[in-house]
Design an enzyme around this catalytic site. Structure first.
Site, PDB file in Angstrom:
ATOM      1  N   GLY A 185       1.065  -1.219   0.144  1.00  0.00           N
ATOM      2  CA  GLY A 185       0.149  -0.043   0.070  1.00  0.00           C
ATOM      3  C   GLY A 185       0.394   0.879  -0.071  1.00  0.00           C
ATOM      4  N   SER A 186       0.181   2.537   0.685  1.00  0.00           N
ATOM      5  CA  SER A 186       0.873   3.821   0.306  1.00  0.00           C
ATOM      6  C   SER A 186       1.446   4.071   1.249  1.00  0.00           C
ATOM      7  CB  SER A 186      -0.279   4.144   0.220  1.00  0.00           C
ATOM      8  OG  SER A 186      -0.750   4.613   1.943  1.00  0.00           O
ATOM      9  N   SER A 187       2.560   5.208   1.627  1.00  0.00           N
ATOM     10  CA  SER A 187       3.218   5.277   2.166  1.00  0.00           C
ATOM     11  C   SER A 187       2.492   5.329   3.723  1.00  0.00           C
ATOM     12  CB  SER A 187       4.119   6.795   2.376  1.00  0.00           C
ATOM     13  OG  SER A 187       3.152   7.859   2.015  1.00  0.00           O
ATOM     14  N   GLY A 188       1.277   5.862   4.362  1.00  0.00           N
ATOM     15  CA  GLY A 188       0.484   5.620   5.055  1.00  0.00           C
ATOM     16  C   GLY A 188       0.741   4.643   5.919  1.00  0.00           C
TER      17      GLY A 188
ATOM     18  N   LYS B 299       8.931   0.702   3.412  1.00  0.00           N
ATOM     19  CA  LYS B 299       7.379   1.365   4.085  1.00  0.00           C
ATOM     20  C   LYS B 299       7.244   0.796   5.623  1.00  0.00           C
ATOM     21  CE  LYS B 299       4.403   0.319   0.099  1.00  0.00           C
ATOM     22  NZ  LYS B 299       4.735   0.631  -0.587  1.00  0.00           N
TER      23      LYS B 299
END
Length: 137
Positions: free
Chosen positions: A63-66, A92
């Site tokens: 997924g994203s950097s979140g 990540k």
């Protein structure tokens, strides 16, 4: 039986507890509920399972950097895993382990997802990069 895996310590520390193994990568953003430490990604093999207080063994982050922000929230809310052991080191997964502030080991000489089973007793010595598994198998 005792199995020892050697790898690279990512976040220093020492922890011992029950393993929770995922054969699938974990999405932080929208894949976990930080308030409960539960995996909420609907198609994930561990959907509905809580990782709080467990040694989380998984292939890596997706997924994203979140991803790291959601895992940091588990630390702030007291729902974090006890330690992290992951197969694939990425920015990540490394940042997620750092902000969660739990011992973490990666780049092991054996695939932890294939070697460790849910319920095994695991000791993570991230100072030395050693994961010790105690199993009845």
């Amino acid at each position: 039986m005792i199995i020892e895996l050697r790898g690279r310590g990512i976040v220093p520390g020492h922890a011992e507890g029950e393993a929770l193994v995922s054969h699938e990568t974990i999405s932080g953003w929208g894949g976990i509920d930080p308030a409960t430490g539960t995996i909420i990604e609907r198609r994930h093999e561990l959907y509905g399972v809580c990782f709080t207080g467990k040694v989380l063994v998984f292939p890596g982050a997706k997924g994203s950097s979140g991803w790291s922000a959601f895992f940091q929230s588990t630390r702030l809310l007291g729902t974090a895993p006890l330690a992290m052991v992951f197969s694939t080191l990425s920015t990540k997964s490394a940042l997620g382990a750092v902000v969660t502030r739990v011992p973490a080991v990666s780049q092991l000489d054996q695939d932890p997802v294939a070697t460790i089973h849910t319920g095994d007793r695991v000791t993570v010595d991230a100072y030395r990069g050693i994961v010790t598994v105690t199993t009845d198998r």
